[in-house]
Design an enzyme around this catalytic site. Sequence first.
Site, PDB file in Angstrom:
ATOM      1  N   HIS A 170      -1.764   9.601  -6.267  1.00  9.31           N
ATOM      2  CA  HIS A 170      -2.374   9.154  -7.522  1.00  9.31           C
ATOM      3  C   HIS A 170      -3.324   7.971  -7.323  1.00  9.31           C
ATOM      4  CE1 HIS A 170       0.872   6.562  -6.554  1.00  9.31           C
ATOM      5  NE2 HIS A 170       0.442   5.680  -7.422  1.00  9.31           N
TER       6      HIS A 170
ATOM      7  N   GLU B 213       5.727   2.852   1.085  1.00  9.71           N
ATOM      8  CA  GLU B 213       4.269   2.800   1.122  1.00  9.71           C
ATOM      9  C   GLU B 213       3.850   1.608   1.978  1.00  9.71           C
ATOM     10  OE1 GLU B 213       0.473   2.661  -1.929  1.00  9.71           O
ATOM     11  OE2 GLU B 213       2.237   1.435  -2.333  1.00  9.71           O
TER      12      GLU B 213
HETATM   13  O1  ISL Z   1      -4.995   2.001  -4.932  1.00  7.46           O
HETATM   14  C1  ISL Z   1      -5.288   1.434  -3.906  1.00  7.46           C
HETATM   15  C2  ISL Z   1      -6.598   1.498  -3.365  1.00  7.46           C
HETATM   16  O2  ISL Z   1      -7.301   2.396  -4.084  1.00  7.46           O
HETATM   17  C3  ISL Z   1      -4.329   0.729  -3.080  1.00  7.46           C
HETATM   18  O3  ISL Z   1      -4.830  -0.463  -2.603  1.00  7.46           O
HETATM   19  C4  ISL Z   1      -3.059   0.488  -3.843  1.00  7.46           C
HETATM   20  O4  ISL Z   1      -3.250  -0.500  -4.786  1.00  7.46           O
HETATM   21  C5  ISL Z   1      -1.957   0.117  -2.889  1.00  7.46           C
HETATM   22  O5  ISL Z   1      -1.845   1.177  -1.999  1.00  7.46           O
HETATM   23  C6  ISL Z   1      -0.637  -0.071  -3.618  1.00  7.46           C
HETATM   24  O6  ISL Z   1      -0.409   1.022  -4.446  1.00  7.46           O
HETATM   25  C7  ISL Z   1       0.721   1.058  -5.232  1.00  7.46           C
HETATM   26  O7  ISL Z   1       0.953  -0.158  -5.921  1.00  7.46           O
HETATM   27  C8  ISL Z   1      -0.004  -0.507  -6.907  1.00  7.46           C
HETATM   28  C9  ISL Z   1      -0.290   0.639  -7.868  1.00  7.46           C
HETATM   29  O8  ISL Z   1      -1.399   0.320  -8.651  1.00  7.46           O
HETATM   30  C10 ISL Z   1      -0.543   1.935  -7.143  1.00  7.46           C
HETATM   31  O9  ISL Z   1      -0.724   2.989  -8.050  1.00  7.46           O
HETATM   32  C11 ISL Z   1       0.630   2.176  -6.243  1.00  7.46           C
HETATM   33  O10 ISL Z   1       0.562   3.399  -5.590  1.00  7.46           O
HETATM   34  C12 ISL Z   1       0.568  -1.669  -7.637  1.00  7.46           C
HETATM   35  O11 ISL Z   1       1.879  -1.371  -8.029  1.00  7.46           O
END
Ligand code: ISL
Length: 575
Positions: free
Chosen positions: A338, A263
Amino acid sequence: EPERAWWKEASVYQIYPASFLDSNGDGLGDLPGIISKLDYIKSVGVDTIWLSPIFKSPQHDMGYDISDYRNIHEPYGTVEDAENLIQGCHKRGLKVLLDLVVNHTSDEHDWFKESRSSKESPKRDWYFWKDPKYDSNGIRQPPNNWASVFGGSAWNWDEHTGQYYLSLFLASQPDLNWANKDMRESTYDDMRFWLDRGADGFRIDSMNLMSKHPDLPDAPITDPMAEYQSGAIYFASGPRMHEYIQEMRAKVFDKYECMTVGELGFTKDEKSVSEYVAKDRHELNMLFTGDIVDMDFGDNHKYGPGEFHLSKLRHITSMWQSAMPKFNGWNSIYMDNHDSGRSLSRYASDFPEYRKDAAKMLATYLCSLSGTVFLLQGQEIGTANIPKSWGVEDYIDVEGRNYYNSVLKQRGDGANMGDVLSQMRLKARDNGRLPMQWNSNPHGGFTKAAKPWMRVNDDFDAWNVESQEGDEDSVLAYWRKMLKLRKGERDVFIYGTYEMLSEVKSGEDIFAYTMTKFDGSKQALVLLNFSDALKRFPASKDYKGWKKLIGDTAEDLMTEGLELKPYEGVIYCNW
Ligand code: ISL
């Protein structure tokens, strides 16, 4: 001939464990629930599942706060259940991706407890600890001005040792210090634990945040109104990022036949992307660049007013479809996860009269491009966002709630919050997390409990898996056909060369492109009407006589006057 690989041809189905299926009536999804639906998953035509975090966690961020990577969140099941799930998948020819959350842990992780216990702890350096700063009035301040992604300062005061620790997300998600070699090795052991149990790869959470600028400098003031600033230039794709990923690859991934998707946040330009996925760099297979889910974000904030324009989708799609082949990288193709609203409700239409066509049109888009396709559970039946009638109390995710509360605080109690709520209806993370709609039983058949952990969408009676099974005209039937077609003609779609038709040729609201087999022998023309009106495809005479490959349109052969219904998607081919 393209260089082929199983992970390039994979179609991946994202499962959000809390919301998939509750097998024991506690209102929360679980691993046995997933196991009981593997035949269904297989029947959709996907061949890989990605499980959002299933590990032990206090669940302050739905499992993205892990307290023990070698155990399972108790209400979901046990390690044995996870092994059974993996075996059940393998028996059916399905592969399994786990979520690797190693930018941070939970504050309840043993590592953090030890780190926090004293300044002399051997694990002190596994996290970021810093002395406070003092302002001119002698008031204690965090070591720098970075903002947390979820609001407030990224630093948290710890009374016990009189220092601050860093957390880019929640205070209960302390960031790991990847500069510490022992910490890295322990993380690799955790990864091997699951690979040895049969996992086929990882989706790597917040992948490019793992290397921070060693001095942790103050961020430039980009938002003068805000107390804390985005420190992304100092924590995204930092100086040692590639070293860490290459080490992880050499020490872990390469020992297994592993698929990896990282990601990627903040640094999304072509050069940064190429440095992670160009084949000769030996890093990752592919990335989620995120720009495809950000298309309607506000200028300064996700929940600021923003609008989707087809021109953005054209631009992003064309950019990555043409960039990846240049540096021998690979695309991930997706629109939903999600962390946001459903693409159907944001980029197309969930109005009753258009919903089915719009969901099929987006499936046509996703399944016709070159790359590995990802869909979020429920997407295969045309799941939509939270209904407009729901109030703010129905949104339970921490990101949306924190934002709502911060605006309410600014505006004062009783202020009109309608504008914020309407942005949340589009983009809140809750939208992607509502329980799966299996049938028309109470709570859509998701749970037998009186109350599910999260409210089920009101439309489950009409929109559920059971009602679409056996209906040849359903969204589900279309996804099945489309995924099969994509595999059957993999040289045209998965490995094909993309070329967009100019707006003059396609018409303003029609997104049109061709996909071509490497030897030029086969060509497909994809036509997607992103509007709620009947649209004429102006260049139809150039493709006269081409055959319809998939789509609901009446025209089996391309004629000189092709018209597309609102939100219609169709593919013609020259073979
Ligand atoms: O959700 C976001 C914006 O709506 C993003 O900034 C997100 O926090 C970022 O892409 C990182 O996401 C991932 O790590 C987060 C978690 O809350 C997310 O669900 C996950 O996909 C922290 O672990």
